[in-house]
Motif scaffolding. Structure first.
Motif, mmCIF file in Angstrom:
data_model
loop_
_atom_site.group_PDB
_atom_site.id
_atom_site.type_symbol
_atom_site.label_atom_id
_atom_site.label_comp_id
_atom_site.label_asym_id
_atom_site.label_seq_id
_atom_site.Cartn_x
_atom_site.Cartn_y
_atom_site.Cartn_z
ATOM 1 N N UNK A 118 0.860 -1.193 0.000
ATOM 2 C CA UNK A 118 0.000 0.000 0.000
ATOM 3 C C UNK A 118 0.900 1.248 0.000
ATOM 4 N N UNK A 119 0.565 2.249 -0.789
ATOM 5 C CA UNK A 119 1.503 3.376 -0.958
ATOM 6 C C UNK A 119 1.592 4.327 0.231
ATOM 7 N N UNK A 120 2.001 3.793 1.376
ATOM 8 C CA UNK A 120 2.155 4.655 2.548
ATOM 9 C C UNK A 120 3.357 5.587 2.420
ATOM 10 N N UNK A 121 4.323 5.227 1.569
ATOM 11 C CA UNK A 121 5.478 6.107 1.324
ATOM 12 C C UNK A 121 5.290 6.658 -0.086
ATOM 13 N N UNK A 122 4.573 7.767 -0.227
ATOM 14 C CA UNK A 122 4.180 8.194 -1.572
ATOM 15 C C UNK A 122 5.356 8.504 -2.490
ATOM 16 N N UNK A 123 6.468 8.953 -1.912
ATOM 17 C CA UNK A 123 7.607 9.323 -2.775
ATOM 18 C C UNK A 123 8.183 8.083 -3.464
ATOM 19 N N UNK A 127 4.198 5.043 -8.768
ATOM 20 C CA UNK A 127 3.679 4.125 -9.789
ATOM 21 C C UNK A 127 2.303 3.604 -9.389
ATOM 22 N N UNK A 128 2.237 3.069 -8.185
ATOM 23 C CA UNK A 128 0.956 2.553 -7.678
ATOM 24 C C UNK A 128 -0.078 3.661 -7.584
ATOM 25 N N UNK A 129 0.341 4.785 -7.040
ATOM 26 C CA UNK A 129 -0.619 5.881 -6.843
ATOM 27 C C UNK A 129 -1.187 6.335 -8.183
ATOM 28 N N UNK A 130 -0.317 6.390 -9.198
ATOM 29 C CA UNK A 130 -0.804 6.846 -10.502
ATOM 30 C C UNK A 130 -1.767 5.840 -11.130
ATOM 31 N N UNK A 131 -1.452 4.554 -11.035
ATOM 32 C CA UNK A 131 -2.365 3.595 -11.680
ATOM 33 C C UNK A 131 -3.724 3.606 -10.982
ATOM 34 N N UNK A 344 0.931 12.284 -6.670
ATOM 35 C CA UNK A 344 -0.300 11.708 -6.114
ATOM 36 C C UNK A 344 -0.010 11.236 -4.686
ATOM 37 N N UNK A 345 -1.075 11.179 -3.900
ATOM 38 C CA UNK A 345 -0.921 10.729 -2.518
ATOM 39 C C UNK A 345 -2.269 10.176 -2.055
ATOM 40 N N UNK A 346 -2.248 9.318 -1.049
ATOM 41 C CA UNK A 346 -3.536 8.858 -0.490
ATOM 42 C C UNK A 346 -4.110 9.988 0.357
ATOM 43 N N UNK A 347 -5.394 10.239 0.164
ATOM 44 C CA UNK A 347 -6.016 11.335 0.911
ATOM 45 C C UNK A 347 -7.147 10.792 1.796
ATOM 46 N N UNK A 348 -7.576 11.642 2.706
ATOM 47 C CA UNK A 348 -8.719 11.349 3.586
ATOM 48 C C UNK A 348 -8.452 10.155 4.508
ATOM 49 N N UNK A 349 -7.188 9.903 4.790
ATOM 50 C CA UNK A 349 -6.862 8.709 5.585
ATOM 51 C C UNK A 349 -7.376 8.806 7.012
ATOM 52 N N UNK A 949 15.014 14.975 3.135
ATOM 53 C CA UNK A 949 14.763 13.612 2.630
ATOM 54 C C UNK A 949 13.376 13.539 1.990
ATOM 55 N N UNK A 950 13.123 12.631 1.057
ATOM 56 C CA UNK A 950 14.105 11.791 0.375
ATOM 57 C C UNK A 950 14.737 12.565 -0.789
ATOM 58 N N UNK A 951 15.867 12.084 -1.261
ATOM 59 C CA UNK A 951 16.611 12.846 -2.264
ATOM 60 C C UNK A 951 16.618 12.235 -3.655
ATOM 61 N N UNK A 952 16.416 10.931 -3.761
ATOM 62 C CA UNK A 952 16.647 10.284 -5.076
ATOM 63 C C UNK A 952 15.385 9.721 -5.716
ATOM 64 N N UNK A 953 14.288 9.840 -5.019
ATOM 65 C CA UNK A 953 13.007 9.369 -5.573
ATOM 66 C C UNK A 953 12.561 10.331 -6.684
ATOM 67 N N UNK A 954 11.582 9.952 -7.482
ATOM 68 C CA UNK A 954 11.168 10.838 -8.585
ATOM 69 C C UNK A 954 10.646 12.182 -8.099
ATOM 70 N N UNK A 955 10.062 12.200 -6.900
ATOM 71 C CA UNK A 955 9.566 13.472 -6.359
ATOM 72 C C UNK A 955 10.128 13.679 -4.964
ATOM 73 N N UNK A 956 10.112 14.955 -4.541
ATOM 74 C CA UNK A 956 10.531 15.265 -3.177
ATOM 75 C C UNK A 956 9.385 14.956 -2.217
ATOM 76 N N UNK A 957 9.598 15.326 -0.962
ATOM 77 C CA UNK A 957 8.565 15.069 0.044
ATOM 78 C C UNK A 957 7.225 15.647 -0.404
ATOM 79 N N UNK A 958 6.203 14.854 -0.261
ATOM 80 C CA UNK A 958 4.882 15.270 -0.752
ATOM 81 C C UNK A 958 4.111 15.985 0.342
ATOM 82 N N UNK A 959 3.462 17.055 -0.069
ATOM 83 C CA UNK A 959 2.711 17.861 0.879
ATOM 84 C C UNK A 959 1.310 17.269 1.029
ATOM 85 N N UNK A 960 1.181 16.339 1.964
ATOM 86 C CA UNK A 960 -0.133 15.699 2.068
ATOM 87 C C UNK A 960 -1.129 16.563 2.834
#
Ligand SMILES: Cc1ncc(COP(=O)(O)O)c(C=O)c1O
Length: 1013
Positions: A118-123, A127-131, A344-349, A949-960
């Motif tokens: 489950x995409x708990x680490x959105x950065x 891939x999962x979040x987009x699909x 993308x990120x999981x919302x309304x958690x 952090x994180x530095x090497x993922x496709x995106x930086x820290x996501x503003x959830x």
């Protein structure tokens, strides 16, 4: 074993070291000895000596001997061939089978999408979040609903959740429902099972046997009489007899009475040219309120009934801003990272069980994520035109067949006045059951005998369903069968079919985009690179058991003999699958030491619900109706309290005092259940304890050594004992649950038994029970008879929790794994999992404090919790990172080293829960330990790293936070979203010396900080 030629495998196993290792354990015997040696042990069984002797299994569970790779492949192929697939089928009945675009198996093979959690680490999960976002968007376009999620196991559970949602939405506290009797009977049975003993009530309004629908006037009379308490009316668009209901009238009626209109639909039939979108139902086009459906067939074959893909939709527009907050399950929303990149990120958690526990909107945890991923791929691959074609071909096939069949003398439409779309019921001049048998002899699965659904039927009603799979030749053979079995068709006979009124049809085209398949392959492949898979490295999510998922399981599950079998196939043609189910029942009796097993539940949380429903039924059967309390330790997973609520144990409190429902038990200083607190609670609620739910080993990774004593206390009070078996990977084959006093336990097959997590699901579960609960098991038991396998209803069954046999595709995967493990493998698997965790803990414990704090030396099982040293917390606080906010970013540092993060802040707020599993070599564990130690040095030396952090993922820290303030859960798709590359890919990180990674982190962090200034 002699080998017949096998179809070539779609991969070369010799290039996959984990795949070919014995029991999928890649550590060599020397490595295992070296790890044991480091712990001062010499044998694997010494890892379990702290478990009370009385609870330990003497012999390994009685499974067959393990199969080597080729024999295993041979076995599953032969097993699948024991099923007899027809040349053609007209079954459907709410579980249709359509052609699957080639893109789907390609996407299904993308391991980073299939095996991720489950995409708990959105950065690290874009891939999962987009699909899943694409699924939400496609379904929103098809249905006209703005908010759709993929969290429901199937249509039946989605319907149950829709009723709960409507009750929550009712401002007047209404809890009563009217359900149309034309809904699928299997779904109604699940509703009956799951609502028993809850505060929700309902009535089923019967079908008119002349029309095949529920007359609006009759419904209205009933609805008006009950209007005061009426929370909703649930109705199908195409009903279980293939007839189209008056969806505008039904929606209008619900709205006039201040109730919610809950529609059950088939998204395939909503394509351009097809049926009206539920978002536009009603005379004013205001639309239904809650959407329920099944979408499995958009992407995958029937798999003997599961996994399904429950569609759940809510309105989310100017008129309905807040309803979505009452929805069950997960949504993916639009977000931005710190640098303003789209993400993308999981919302309304905050509605979910892991946060709200017994106040959650649902107990759903593992969902249907990967089937949704495949459904998105399938819809995009078909595009606007392909979806239209599939829908219209189904319709055209139904019309052609109807015209041909109605020329057979004596055959007539059961409901000649009522419009249908792609399925219809015939009234035959003979028994439907006998015609089904004749068809079977001609290798045809004809249809479903629906006589029992029609009041006054003489056993002669047959439902035939059509999709895009039937060729003209199949339709001709269908008519030929009728000609042979009934009478020669009269070509001159005039056939009149009911028109579908324009008001029932879609008005506007859907407007789905169409892309080239090559482009889509590149797109999905790029998305998969944004994720990470346990194939590559340790994926240390504690409590989730992210172990290696064998490739061969996927091959087995996809074998046509298993995958293409429909659950309405005659039992004689399903013997291969039934044998697998029978064996699974036997294996899990052996593995747990308990008396009986159900294979029907589809996830851990559903297993819990099954357990509590059985507890209720057991107490009811003894006239013991005062039991309204469920005891749950404070540290339990959120599904436990959420499940208790859904089962009907709603918590009522007065101030701090719990009057009924869930009562929490504290942990003692040893991290285990506090016996004195338990005794106090038992005294306080004497005679009212329905049962206890205990996770064992618990969520701190500690075996509850007083479990048997706890069970004895509960039994003495007349209560029952549920063991949450999410952590079976630590004890399978070593602990006898019967000796522990367990009455019911679930095994999460997507944890211990190697089913991939799919970016959130689908999962699967097996529930084993003690003798006293065996009569109450849900669904059916598979029994072995002289002439083959048959089905038997447990005498006091709680009813079904799934419309068929659960996630059968997943049972095949787990079965394949169990045959590879065999007698010795089950024990070896859990022992090496515990060894890996103990060894890793041994490597880390001098650097990081262990939690719970008072228990550093109590032996950990398959996982352990560490936290940061006090000095590190202080250093971080000096740079503005409070103790409460330090653990999350430290977890993200794992992403920088090419790993997934551990479970952060559960069950300990400042904890990192690490579960390495048995799937990695000592060298891999050593590199992992060295990485974690290096992370600590890095943070001590340059604490500001945790700001960037994180530095090497496709995106930086996501503003959830802002993603949750401005929730966007769907959009019209026009272009393929951009896929950002990894800045350093996990594969590349795996090849780099650790110090080089640290250097790259220092540099990347400094550059970011510079940019921020
Ligand atoms: C301890 C525990 N219990 C129950 C569950 C729920 O299981 P599922 O997600 O299969 O519904 C989980 C899932 O992570 C878990 O870790």
């Amino acid at each position: 074993m002699s080998h017949t030629p096998l179809p070539p495998l779609p991969y070369d196993p010799t290039t996959l070291p984990r795949e070919t290792a014995r029991h999928y354990i890649p550590a060599t015997d020397q490595e295992i000895q070296a790890m044991l040696g480091a712990l001062g042990l010499s044998q694997l069984d010494e890892l379990f000596t702290h478990i009370p002797a009385a609870a330990r299994m003497v012999d390994p569970p009685a499974l067959p001997e393990e199969l080597g790779y080729v024999d295993l492949y041979q076995h599953v192929v032969a097993q699948s061939q024991k099923n007899r697939l027809p040349d053609m089928a007209f079954l459907g009945d709410g579980l249709p089978h359509y052609r699957v675009p080639d893109l789907v198996p390609f996407v299904a093979g993308l391991r980073e999408l299939m095996t991720a959690y489950t995409p708990y680490q959105p950065e690290r999960s874009q891939g999962t979040l987009m699909t899943q976002w694409l699924y939400e968007c496609c379904l929103a376009m098809l249905t006209g609903f703005e908010a759709i999620n993929a969290s429901q196991y199937d249509r039946a559970t989605a319907l149950v959740e829709a009723l709960y949602t409507a009750a929550r939405l009712s401002r007047q506290g209404r809890t009563h429902f009217l359900l149309l009797g034309s809904l699928w009977p299997q779904d109604l049975e699940v509703v009956r099972t799951l609502l028993a003993g809850t505060r929700l009530t309902y009535e089923v309004v019967p079908i008119d046997s002349e029309r095949g629908t529920v007359p609006l006037a009759v419904l209205e009379q009933q609805a008006v009489a009950q209007a005061e308490g009426l929370a909703g009316i649930a109705f199908p668009q195409v009903n279980s007899l293939g007839c189209l209901e008056d969806v505008d009238g039904l929606t209008g009626l619900a709205h006039r009475l201040g109730a919610r209109a809950i529609v059950v639909t088939d998204p395939m039939l909503l394509a351009t040219g097809g049926l009206k979108a539920p978002g536009t139902f009603g005379a004013e086009g205001e639309g239904a309120d809650i959407l329920v459906g099944e979408a499995q067939h958009l992407a995958i074959p029937p798999h003997y009934g599961g996994p399904g893909l429950g569609v759940f939709g809510m309105r989310y527009n100017a008129a309905h801003q807040q309803d979505i907050r009452q929805a069950p399950g997960r949504f993916v929303g639009d977000a931005q990272d710190e640098a303003g990149r789209h993400a993308k990120v999981m919302v309304l958690s905050t509605r979910e069980q892991h946060i709200r526990r017994h106040k959650a909107t649902s107990n759903i945890c593992t969902n249907q994520g990967f089937v949704a991923t495949l459904a998105a791929a399938a819809i995009l691959a078909r595009g606007e035109e392909g979806m239209r074609k599939a829908c219209m071909q189904a319709r055209a096939n139904a019309l052609t067949a109807a015209r041909g069949l109605l020329q057979v003398p004596g055959v007539r439409l059961a409901f000649p006045e009522t419009p249908f779309w792609n399925a219809f019921v015939l009234a035959l001049p003979c028994s439907s059951a006998s015609l089904v048998q004749t068809a079977r002899q001609r290798r045809m699965h004809l249809g479903v005998d629906v006589s029992s659904r029609i009041p006054g039927s003489g056993g002669n009603h047959l439902l035939l369903s059509f999709s895009d799979l039937q060729e003209p030749e199949h339709l001709e053979r269908l008519v030929a069968l009728f000609a042979e079995a009934i009478a020669t068709p009269r070509a001159e006979a005039a056939v009149s079919l009911p028109e579908v009124p324009a008001a029932f049809l879609r008005r506007e085209p859907v407007g789905l985009p169409s892309w080239d398949h090559g482009q889509l392959r590149t797109f999905f492949a790029a998305l998969s690179e944004q994720n990470i898979s346990p194939d590559r490295t340790c994926y240390p999510l504690g409590s989730c058991t992210m172990k290696y998922n064998p490739y061969i399981n996927e091959v087995a599950a996809a074998l046509p003999g298993f995958a293409h079998l429909h659950p309405d196939a005659p039992l004689a043609d399903a013997q291969g699958t039934l044998e697998v189910l029978y064996n699974m029942q036997e294996y899990f009796k052996a593995i747990t030491g308990l008396s009986a097993v159900t294979t029907q539940p589809v996830a851990g949380a559903q297993g819990e619900l099954v357990g509590l429903k059985m507890f209720q039924a057991y107490h009811r059967s003894r006239g013991d109706t005062q039991r309204d309390i469920v005891l749950i330790p404070h540290s339990a997973h959120g599904t436990n309290p959420a499940t208790a609520t859904m089962a009907g144990f709603e918590t009522v409190q007065r101030g701090a005092e719990t009057l009924s429902g869930v009562v929490e038990i504290n942990a003692g200083s040893n991290g285990q259940i506090a016996m004195d607190h338990l005794r106090q609670i038992l005294d306080r609620y004497r005679g009212r304890i329905a049962g206890i739910m205990v996770t064992n080993p618990n969520t701190s990774g500690v075996f509850e050594s007083r479990f048997a004593d706890i069970a004895a206390l509960i039994h003495a009070e007349g209560g029952l004992v549920y063991m949450d078996g999410a952590n079976m990977n630590a004890i399978a084959g070593w602990v006898n649950l019967s000796a522990l006093g367990v009455d019911a336990v679930h095994n999460n097959n997507h944890k211990t038994w190697t089913i991939p997590h799919g970016g959130g699901g689908p999962g699967d579960a097996i529930v084993a029970v003690s003798e006293r609960l065996a009569p109450f098991l849900p669904g059916v038991q598979v029994v072995r008879r002289e002439h083959g396998y048959a089905l038997q209803h447990p005498p006091q069954s709680i009813g079904s929790v799934h419309r068929h046999f659960g996630n059968m595709g997943h049972k095949i995967r787990a079965y394949t794994y169990l045959r590879a493990l065999g007698r010795e493998g089950v024990r070896r698997m859990s022992a090496v999992a515990v060894l890996a965790a103990r060894y890793l803990h041994h490597r880390l414990k001098h650097h990081f404090p262990t939690l719970p704090q008072e228990t550093p030396d109590s032996p950990r099982m398959h996982e352990f919790i560490i936290t940061l040293p006090e000095a590190t917390f202080e250093t971080l606080e000096a740079t503005g990172i409070s103790r409460a906010r330090a653990i999350g970013p430290f977890g993200k540092l794992f992403l920088d080293f090419g790993y997934h993060a551990p479970t952060v802040s559960f069950p300990e707020a400042q904890g990192l829960m690490i579960e390495p599993t048995e799937s990695y070599t000592k060298a891999e564990l050593d590199r992992f330990a060295d990485s974690i130690i290096l992370m600590l040095h890095l943070v001590n030396e340059q604490p500001t790293i945790l700001h960037t952090v994180p530095h090497f993922t496709p995106v930086d820290r996501i503003d959830d936070v802002s993603a949750n303030k401005h929730v966007v859960v769907s959009a019209r798709l026009t272009t393929l979203p951009q896929v950002l590359p990894n800045r350093i890919a996990p594969d590349q990180l795996a090849q780099m010396p650790l110090e080089a990674i640290a250097e790259a982190i220092r540099a990347a962090s400094a550059a970011k900080l510079q940019g921020l200034r």
